[in-house]
Every structure is written in structure tokens, then in C-alpha cells.
Design a protein around this motif. Sequence first.
Motif, short mmCIF file in Angstrom:
data_model
loop_
_atom_site.label_atom_id
_atom_site.label_comp_id
_atom_site.label_asym_id
_atom_site.label_seq_id
_atom_site.Cartn_x
_atom_site.Cartn_y
_atom_site.Cartn_z
N ILE A 148 0.85 -1.20 0.00
CA ILE A 148 0.00 0.00 0.00
C ILE A 148 0.88 1.25 0.00
N GLY A 149 1.94 1.22 0.82
CA GLY A 149 2.87 2.34 0.83
C GLY A 149 3.54 2.53 -0.52
N ALA A 150 3.90 1.42 -1.18
CA ALA A 150 4.53 1.49 -2.49
C ALA A 150 3.58 2.10 -3.52
N ILE A 151 2.32 1.67 -3.49
CA ILE A 151 1.32 2.21 -4.42
C ILE A 151 1.14 3.71 -4.20
N TRP A 152 1.20 4.14 -2.93
CA TRP A 152 1.08 5.56 -2.61
C TRP A 152 2.22 6.35 -3.27
N VAL A 153 3.43 5.78 -3.27
CA VAL A 153 4.57 6.45 -3.91
C VAL A 153 4.40 6.46 -5.42
N ILE A 154 3.95 5.32 -5.99
CA ILE A 154 3.77 5.22 -7.44
C ILE A 154 2.81 6.28 -7.96
N PHE A 155 1.76 6.57 -7.19
CA PHE A 155 0.78 7.58 -7.58
C PHE A 155 1.13 8.96 -7.02
N ARG A 156 2.40 9.11 -6.57
CA ARG A 156 2.97 10.40 -6.16
C ARG A 156 2.21 11.06 -5.01
N GLY A 157 1.59 10.23 -4.16
CA GLY A 157 0.87 10.75 -3.02
C GLY A 157 -0.37 11.55 -3.40
N ASP A 158 -0.92 11.28 -4.59
CA ASP A 158 -2.05 12.03 -5.12
C ASP A 158 -3.29 11.11 -5.14
N ILE A 159 -4.24 11.42 -4.25
CA ILE A 159 -5.47 10.61 -4.16
C ILE A 159 -6.21 10.62 -5.50
N GLY A 160 -6.27 11.78 -6.14
CA GLY A 160 -6.97 11.89 -7.42
C GLY A 160 -6.36 10.99 -8.47
N ALA A 161 -5.01 10.97 -8.54
CA ALA A 161 -4.32 10.11 -9.51
C ALA A 161 -4.60 8.64 -9.22
N LEU A 162 -4.66 8.30 -7.93
CA LEU A 162 -4.95 6.91 -7.54
C LEU A 162 -6.36 6.51 -7.97
N LEU A 163 -7.33 7.40 -7.73
CA LEU A 163 -8.72 7.09 -8.10
C LEU A 163 -8.89 6.99 -9.61
N ARG A 164 -8.12 7.79 -10.36
CA ARG A 164 -8.19 7.74 -11.83
C ARG A 164 -7.32 6.63 -12.40
N PHE A 165 -6.57 5.97 -11.53
CA PHE A 165 -5.55 4.99 -11.94
C PHE A 165 -4.62 5.63 -12.97
N ASP A 166 -4.16 6.84 -12.63
CA ASP A 166 -3.28 7.61 -13.51
C ASP A 166 -1.84 7.19 -13.28
N VAL A 167 -1.48 6.04 -13.81
CA VAL A 167 -0.12 5.51 -13.64
C VAL A 167 0.65 5.74 -14.93
N GLY A 168 1.93 6.08 -14.79
CA GLY A 168 2.73 6.42 -15.95
C GLY A 168 3.10 5.23 -16.81
N ARG A 169 3.47 5.51 -18.07
CA ARG A 169 3.87 4.45 -19.00
C ARG A 169 5.15 3.76 -18.52
N GLY A 170 6.06 4.53 -17.95
CA GLY A 170 7.30 3.95 -17.45
C GLY A 170 7.06 2.95 -16.34
N GLU A 171 6.14 3.29 -15.44
CA GLU A 171 5.83 2.38 -14.34
C GLU A 171 5.21 1.08 -14.85
N LEU A 172 4.35 1.19 -15.89
CA LEU A 172 3.72 -0.01 -16.46
C LEU A 172 4.76 -0.89 -17.15
N ILE A 173 5.71 -0.27 -17.86
CA ILE A 173 6.77 -1.04 -18.53
C ILE A 173 7.59 -1.79 -17.50
N TYR A 174 7.98 -1.09 -16.44
CA TYR A 174 8.83 -1.71 -15.42
C TYR A 174 8.08 -2.79 -14.65
N PHE A 175 6.77 -2.65 -14.53
CA PHE A 175 5.97 -3.64 -13.82
C PHE A 175 6.09 -5.01 -14.48
N VAL A 176 6.19 -5.04 -15.81
CA VAL A 176 6.38 -6.31 -16.53
C VAL A 176 7.70 -6.96 -16.08
N GLY A 177 8.75 -6.15 -15.97
CA GLY A 177 10.03 -6.67 -15.52
C GLY A 177 10.00 -7.15 -14.09
#
Length: 309
Positions: A148-177
Motif C-alpha cells: 500500500i505504501g509502495a502504491i502511494w509512492v507510485i501515484f505520487r501521493g495524489d489521491i486523485g491520480a490513484l482514483l483515476r488509476f493515472d499511472v505512468g507508462r514507465g511504471e507499467l513497462i517496469y511492472f512487466v520486468g
Amino acid sequence: MKQDVHSPSAHNRHAKGREKLLAHLAMMLFALLIGGSFSLGGLAAQHVPAATLQVMRYLMTIAVLGVMTYGVLRVPFSVPVEPWRFGILGLLMSVYMLTMFLALEITSPVQTGAVFTLMPLMAAGFALVLLGQRTRLGVLASLVIAAIGAIWVIFRGDIGALLRFDVGRGELIYFVGVICHAIYVPLIRKFDRKENPFAFGFWMAVATAFFLLFPAAPQLPTIDYADLPSVVWVALAYLSVVTTAITFLLLQYASLRLPSSKVLAYGYLTPTVVIVMEGLLGHGWASAAVFAGALLTACGLVVMALLPD
């Protein structure tokens, strides 16, 4: 009857206890060394394409491990039994390394470091499937809290970004790795045949470099190696010696003595290490909200480490 502390069984328990303590210390060092690779790798990725950088890194690693294994330690040279093991491990590691540096080209080291901390929870799931290794409820709870703490960092501590699932392309690429790395860790234990750890690391590096050559081949002749800035060579030296050769040995040592979920739980230290490194390098400090998420993941590590296997 009180058991003699000098009995063979008591001696074995003490020896195993010491080995587990050393395994925890090894993974703490692993996390600190890996954290440095995100910042240095991010600097190098600005000058060299990801696949080319990784091939250069692994060629240096092969040279370092080859000298250590067959020169310094005098391990007899031989082709390993069941070489397909290294093919599988090398493919997984090549995907992980490639996606890490592709992500660093388009997102920050702090964000990629946060994605890395999702690995322990996934590793626990893969360890159950591949090894039948069950995770205690308390350990699982600490993994979820830290995630949960990691997800908070991934969404830059932004509740709105978390609710919109506004995750960056770089994070999605690295998630595969990260998924590939989470599979890789329990496979180290499954594929262990009691080989010399340096020889195992050497053949791992050879297999990883082989797979990285395919995406890097068109780029390799186009690079002006003499004109590369010094930061690239410093990063390559760090990545090839420290975060490939040394961290592999640390990871292998701990993987044979601790559950997979606990091994990779030390990745929870990564966002905190990266935040500090980025600040010290003058790249700016993360916001208080992001830093709080990183500290939450570190707290999850402390709880997990204290719980029984």
C-alpha cells in the motif's frame, strides 16, 4: 528433561539461526546497493539506449565473474548440467533489466524504485506455485501494508491520480520486468544444484547477455563509445560489479536460507534509499507525502523481518 545446549540438535539450531541472521544482513546490503543503481542507472540512461547499456553492463560482468571464478578461485571450468536452467533465468533477468532502463528513460528513479517494492508480494504468490512455499498470515499482512505504501509512492501521493488509476507508462513497462524478477527468485532455489555460487553467477550473466544482444544488436555499431561521458562508465562499473556480481551472490545466499517473500521484502527499503540518493545528487527531494509512503514500506519490512518464517 532439559536439553543439553551442546547437543547436536541445539548446535544445528544455533548454526541455522546464525545463517538466517546473515541472510537478513545480506538482503539489507542488497537493498542499499540496488537503491543506488536506480539513480546511477537513470543518469546513464540519458546517454545510451537501454538495451545497449545492459549488454555493455553484462559483458563487463562476465569478465569480472570469469576472472573471479576461474582465475582467482580456480573453479574448474565446465559447462553446467541442465543448461536450460540458465536459459530460463537469463530470459527472465534480461526482461527485468531491459524494462528497468526503458522505464528510467521516461520516469523518475523514485517511481521505478516504488514499483520494485511490489515484488515481494508477487514473489510470495510465485513461491507458493513453484515451491509450495506458504507465507504466514502475519508476513502476508506486512507485505500488503508495505505494498500500500509502495502504491502511494507510485501515484505520487495524489489521491486523485490513484482514483483515476493515472499511472505512468514507465511504471507499467517496469511492472512487466518486476513480474519476471518475482518469478526469478523462487526459481533460484528450485534450480539450485549445489554449484559454486560464482560459477552459477557467471553462467547467469552469459545467458542474460545472450538474450539482451537481440534488442541491442542494431544499436551497438552506432554508439560513439569514445565520446560517452564519464558518468556512463562509472554507472557501468557500479552496475556490473556491484549490482550484478555482488547483489547476485547476496540474493543467492539469502534465497537458499529464507522464504522468497522475506528475501524480496528487503526491496521495501528501495524507495527510501532512492529518495535519499536523488536528494544528495541534487535532483530534488520527494514531497512529504511520497516520503511518508516510502517510510510505510520500510516499516512493513521491519514487521516482516521480526515474524517467524
